[in-house]
Design an enzyme around this catalytic site. Structure first.
Site, PDB file in Angstrom:
ATOM      1  NE  ARG A   1     -10.970  -1.026   3.830  1.00  0.00           N
ATOM      2  CZ  ARG A   1     -11.576  -1.388   5.115  1.00  0.00           C
ATOM      3  NH1 ARG A   1     -12.742  -1.781   5.155  1.00  0.00           N
ATOM      4  NH2 ARG A   1     -10.771  -0.859   6.120  1.00  0.00           N
TER       5      ARG A   1
ATOM      6  CG  ASP B   1      -9.902   7.349   6.804  1.00  0.00           C
ATOM      7  OD1 ASP B   1      -8.844   7.373   6.461  1.00  0.00           O
ATOM      8  OD2 ASP B   1      -9.904   7.490   8.142  1.00  0.00           O
TER       9      ASP B   1
ATOM     10  CE  LYS C   1      -3.211   2.482   3.199  1.00  0.00           C
ATOM     11  NZ  LYS C   1      -4.196   2.592   4.203  1.00  0.00           N
TER      12      LYS C   1
ATOM     13  CE  LYS D   1      -6.475   8.691   8.231  1.00  0.00           C
ATOM     14  NZ  LYS D   1      -7.217   7.510   8.939  1.00  0.00           N
TER      15      LYS D   1
ATOM     16  CG  ASP E   1      -1.915   5.212   5.153  1.00  0.00           C
ATOM     17  OD1 ASP E   1      -1.857   4.130   5.693  1.00  0.00           O
ATOM     18  OD2 ASP E   1      -2.945   5.544   4.570  1.00  0.00           O
TER      19      ASP E   1
HETATM   20  N1  BES Z   1      -4.263   4.460   6.982  1.00  0.00           N
HETATM   21  C1  BES Z   1      -5.443   4.238   7.597  1.00  0.00           C
HETATM   22  C2  BES Z   1      -5.263   3.135   9.026  1.00  0.00           C
HETATM   23  C3  BES Z   1      -4.379   3.443  10.004  1.00  0.00           C
HETATM   24  C4  BES Z   1      -5.010   4.348  11.002  1.00  0.00           C
HETATM   25  C5  BES Z   1      -3.049   3.099  10.268  1.00  0.00           C
HETATM   26  C6  BES Z   1      -4.135   4.648  12.114  1.00  0.00           C
HETATM   27  C7  BES Z   1      -2.491   3.502  11.370  1.00  0.00           C
HETATM   28  C8  BES Z   1      -3.049   4.483  12.262  1.00  0.00           C
HETATM   29  C9  BES Z   1      -6.506   3.673   6.917  1.00  0.00           C
HETATM   30  O1  BES Z   1      -6.526   3.962   5.652  1.00  0.00           O
HETATM   31  C10 BES Z   1      -7.810   4.229   7.511  1.00  0.00           C
HETATM   32  O2  BES Z   1      -7.973   5.332   7.720  1.00  0.00           O
HETATM   33  N2  BES Z   1      -8.528   3.032   8.047  1.00  0.00           N
HETATM   34  C11 BES Z   1      -9.758   3.273   8.716  1.00  0.00           C
HETATM   35  C12 BES Z   1     -10.854   2.255   8.082  1.00  0.00           C
HETATM   36  C13 BES Z   1     -12.036   2.674   8.554  1.00  0.00           C
HETATM   37  C14 BES Z   1     -12.662   3.718   7.800  1.00  0.00           C
HETATM   38  C15 BES Z   1     -13.137   1.449   8.168  1.00  0.00           C
HETATM   39  C16 BES Z   1      -9.561   2.992  10.267  1.00  0.00           C
HETATM   40  O3  BES Z   1      -8.813   2.181  10.539  1.00  0.00           O
HETATM   41  O4  BES Z   1     -10.086   3.897  11.040  1.00  0.00           O
HETATM   42 ZN    ZN Z   2      -4.656   4.595   4.759  1.00  0.00          ZN
HETATM   43 MN    MN Z   3      -7.537   6.085   5.416  1.00  0.00          MN
END
Ligand code: BES
Ligand code: ZN
Ligand code: MN
Length: 497
Positions: A353, A349, A267, A279, A290
């Site tokens: 995926r 967010d 990714k 966010k 990321d």
């Molecule tokens: N890059 C983030 C995941 C992440 C968040 C990694 C905090 C490390 C620390 C990912 O793209 C994301 O935002 N995921 C969301 C998914 C949710 C919206 C279903 C998450 O984990 O909040």
């Molecule tokens: Zn992300």
């Molecule tokens: Mn995200």
């Protein structure tokens, strides 16, 4: 730092410092005993006085030890000696390197590599010592106007292997440890670079440089190529950004022509604002990390190239920013992925995926023997496993086992998580084939379940590295994980024991 292998007794050759271990039981290691014998009980005496209690990571530097050729002797606490394990070993090495850097010694010989343990041989001990040393001296000061004042002083480190007969295995360990360490450093550098420098185009440039240096083939797909291929999910994430997206493909082919490649998919979100589902501000800077999955692909390929492993490996990196804006994808938008499946984007967010699913479909074109993807995918994985283990998912148990074995050998921990179809229900959509989020429960699992819908045609594993790819707080910085795991996986595949 320069490393070498040494089989002579500690204290008998000139060096800035000889490093030897003491257990919590006050038992001296063989190397410590050898120095003690030369110095007629000098070390024993100090330990008995209580100045070195053998607690894990404690260090004591002795100057002018009688009858030894080295300028200093460092005693390092090893902790309990029954069941002396990997974590203890690595921590003792790290403590040694840290203390060495605070002495005036520019060269030293480390004899902890001679300590026998139940599970590991000399090759493992050397390669892990080299990797830990590299880890400990790593600094990121490219973005400072003046280099860091705390630059490590230690320049040369000899690793003791005890006997001449162990030199060959030691040298092999040295070569592997160095390659892993260089791969980790590259992954850390890319992770640590700010998002205004490390853009998708910058990652593509890095891939081109790796390709040139290690004879790989590089292909970079541009937005128009993605449009032709129907990569609607990757394009949807990219549409809000002023930076052009890329799909980077690196092909390393040093194995037999007929051997199907291992595909590594990383990714590469160079900055994740969350998009329209934006966010909160605190710690948003950390979303420059990321792209650590992408960085681990490049780091691993560097290690593989450096060792010239006789394997075929393909690295695939979908990379873009995730930004809000007038062109950005919106919650509720429905896109068609390269696989033909439609996705309702309920949360912008959950973008990782979306870029991965099209890259995973594209990976099928390389007829891979296995595909492993690495992604800082979910905050939920951090809640589940913290910063210790990466979350491992696989549609094939033998592959999961192979990866866990590599994780264990590389001390780059991973934990096998479930991928049962029971969880798929959470991705239900009223309007498209499925949604890109599955609600709060088991968020890391449903993210993996989403990816599993695109990986049915091959053996596949997914590593959620959200908790392991970087450190927070005062030690904020990329960890280089899971480069050690992936490199170890490929070493094993190349038949290296
Ligand atoms: N890059 C983030 C995941 C992440 C968040 C990694 C905090 C490390 C620390 C990912 O793209 C994301 O935002 N995921 C969301 C998914 C949710 C919206 C279903 C998450 O984990 O909040
Ligand atoms: Zn992300
Ligand atoms: Mn995200």
């Amino acid at each position: 730092m320069e490393f070498s292998i040494k089989s002579t007794a500690p204290g008998q050759t000139k060096s800035g410092c000889a490093v030897v271990g003491v257990f919590e039981s006050r038992k001296l290691t063989q190397a410590a005993s050898a120095i003690d014998r030369d110095a007629r009980g000098y070390v024993r005496n100090i330990v008995e006085r209580g100045d070195m209690d053998g607690k894990l990571g404690a260090t004591l530097v002795l100057h002018s030890v009688p009858n030894v050729a080295c300028e200093r002797v460092m005693l390092v606490g090893l902790g309990p000696d029954s069941g002396f394990g990997d974590r203890q070993y690595r921590e003792a090495v790290a403590a040694s390197i840290r203390t060495l850097n605070s002495t005036g010694a520019s060269d030293a010989s480390l004899h902890l590599t001679e300590i026998g343990s139940v599970k590991r041989d000399v090759k493992w001990r050397v390669s892990n010592a080299v990797a830990v040393a590299g880890e400990t001296v790593y600094r990121f000061d490219q973005m400072k106007s003046k280099p860091d004042a705390t630059r490590p002083a230690l320049r040369r480190l000899a690793l003791g292997v005890g006997a001449k007969s162990a030199e060959r295995r030691g040298t092999a360990g040295l070569e592997e440890g160095l390659a892993i360490s260089h791969g980790v450093s590259l992954a850390k550098d890319l992770g640590n670079l700010p998002a205004n420098v490390c853009t998708p185009s910058y990652l593509a440039e890095q891939a081109r440089e790796l390709a040139k240096r290690y004879r790989m083939k590089v292909t970079v797909l541009e937005r128009e190529d993605m449009e032709k291929l129907g990569m609607g999910a990757l394009l949807a994430v990219a549409q809000g950004s002023a930076q052009p997206p890329k799909l980077i493909v690196l092909e390393y082919r040093a194995g037999p022509k007929t051997q199907k490649p291992v595909a590594l998919v990383g990714k590469g979100i160079t900055f994740d604002t969350g998009g329209i589902s934006i966010k909160p501000a605190p710690e948003m800077d950390e979303m420059k990390f990321d792209m650590c999955g992408a960085a681990s692909v490049l780091g691993t390929l560097k290690a593989v190239g450096e060792m010239r492993l006789p394997l075929n490996v393909v690295g695939l990196i979908p990379t873009t920013e995730n930004m809000p804006g007038g062109r950005a994808v919106k919650p509720g938008d429905i896109v068609t992925t390269m696989s033909g499946q439609t996705v309702e984007i309920l949360n912008t967010d959950a973008e990782g995926r979306l870029i991965l699913c099209d890259a995973l479909t594209y990976a099928g074109r390389y007829e891979p023997s296995v595909v492993i993807d690495m992604a800082t995918l979910t905050g939920a994985c951090v809640i589940a496993l913290g910063h210790v283990a990466s979350g491992l998912y696989a549609n094939d148990d033998a592959l999961a086992k192979e990866i866990l074995a590599a994780a264990d050998a590389a001390y780059d921990r991973a934990w096998h998580m479930p991928l049962w179809d029971d969880y798929q229900e959470q991705l239900k959509s009223n309007f498209a084939d499925f949604a890109n989020i599955g609600g709060r429960p088991a968020g890391s699992v449903t993210a993996a379940c989403f990816l599993a819908r695109f990986t049915k045609k091959y053996r596949w594993a997914h590593l959620d590295i959200a908790g392991t790819a970087w450190r927070h707080g005062k030690d904020k910085g990329a960890s280089g994980r899971p480069v050690p795991l992936l490199t170890q996986f490929l070493l094993a595949r190349a038949g290296r024991k």
